[in-house]
Design a protein around this motif. Sequence first.
Motif, PDB file in Angstrom:
ATOM      1  N   VAL A 111      44.876  45.375  45.579  1.00 22.77           N
ATOM      2  CA  VAL A 111      45.360  44.533  44.484  1.00 22.77           C
ATOM      3  C   VAL A 111      45.018  45.188  43.158  1.00 22.77           C
ATOM      4  O   VAL A 111      43.865  45.534  42.912  1.00 22.77           O
ATOM      5  CB  VAL A 111      44.738  43.118  44.564  1.00 22.77           C
ATOM      6  N   ARG A 112      46.035  45.358  42.315  1.00 19.24           N
ATOM      7  CA  ARG A 112      45.839  45.851  40.945  1.00 19.24           C
ATOM      8  C   ARG A 112      46.139  44.678  40.022  1.00 19.24           C
ATOM      9  O   ARG A 112      47.279  44.253  39.920  1.00 19.24           O
ATOM     10  CB  ARG A 112      46.805  46.992  40.639  1.00 19.24           C
ATOM     11  N   GLY A 113      45.137  44.161  39.373  1.00 16.99           N
ATOM     12  CA  GLY A 113      45.319  43.040  38.461  1.00 16.99           C
ATOM     13  C   GLY A 113      45.041  43.457  37.027  1.00 16.99           C
ATOM     14  O   GLY A 113      44.062  44.152  36.765  1.00 16.99           O
ATOM     15  N   ASP A 114      45.917  43.053  36.112  1.00 15.03           N
ATOM     16  CA  ASP A 114      45.720  43.353  34.707  1.00 15.03           C
ATOM     17  C   ASP A 114      44.455  42.659  34.202  1.00 15.03           C
ATOM     18  O   ASP A 114      44.108  41.582  34.677  1.00 15.03           O
ATOM     19  CB  ASP A 114      46.937  42.887  33.895  1.00 15.03           C
ATOM     20  N   GLU A 115      43.797  43.278  33.263  1.00 15.82           N
ATOM     21  CA  GLU A 115      42.544  42.751  32.731  1.00 15.82           C
ATOM     22  C   GLU A 115      42.731  41.375  32.083  1.00 15.82           C
ATOM     23  O   GLU A 115      41.837  40.546  32.093  1.00 15.82           O
ATOM     24  CB  GLU A 115      41.995  43.744  31.703  1.00 15.82           C
ATOM     25  N   HIS A 116      43.920  41.109  31.567  1.00 17.68           N
ATOM     26  CA  HIS A 116      44.154  39.867  30.820  1.00 17.68           C
ATOM     27  C   HIS A 116      44.912  38.813  31.624  1.00 17.68           C
ATOM     28  O   HIS A 116      45.284  37.792  31.075  1.00 17.68           O
ATOM     29  CB  HIS A 116      44.918  40.181  29.537  1.00 17.68           C
ATOM     30  N   VAL A 117      45.130  39.059  32.905  1.00 14.89           N
ATOM     31  CA  VAL A 117      45.836  38.074  33.721  1.00 14.89           C
ATOM     32  C   VAL A 117      44.890  36.924  34.063  1.00 14.89           C
ATOM     33  O   VAL A 117      43.669  37.099  34.151  1.00 14.89           O
ATOM     34  CB  VAL A 117      46.416  38.739  35.001  1.00 14.89           C
ATOM     35  N   ASP A 118      45.476  35.738  34.258  1.00 15.14           N
ATOM     36  CA  ASP A 118      44.704  34.549  34.613  1.00 15.14           C
ATOM     37  C   ASP A 118      44.057  34.747  35.986  1.00 15.14           C
ATOM     38  O   ASP A 118      44.697  35.230  36.923  1.00 15.14           O
ATOM     39  CB  ASP A 118      45.653  33.354  34.640  1.00 15.14           C
TER      40      ASP A 118
END
Length: 148
Positions: A111-118
């Motif tokens: 999983v690659r999640g953006d730093e600013h995602v909820d």
Amino acid sequence: MKGMGMMPQQRRKPMSEINVVPYIDVMLVLLVIFMVTAPMLTQGVKVDLPQTSSDPIQSEKDVESIVVSVDANGAYYLDVGDKGSRPMSLSELREQVSKILSQRSNSEVLVRGDEHVDYGKVVRLMAELQSAGASSIGLITETPRDDE
């Protein structure tokens, strides 16, 4: 009265042992109750968390990774091998990952999640991946830069 004086008086001495059989029975019943209810008390998403070491994870050469990305707007993307990806819904993503894992069960899911995602978006994604059949889910991070 004469007969009473002739008979030796037998006193019953107090029993100094405790009968523990009823306590063992209660303990076993409680053990069974706790064994049955303990799995129901667990909540959350079951994931294999990455280690804190800064060394990259070594994967086998023949295993292809499934990379699921969440951008800052909360859109989901699926990257498999060299294929490009497009934004998709969570249910569509679950179906695609389920199909891929049914053909290649040894694939790893990252999983690659953006730093600013909820945070809730990433948790829902991980729950859907788990329901699609992913046995272990890894999180992709970057090493921090020195200027921060």
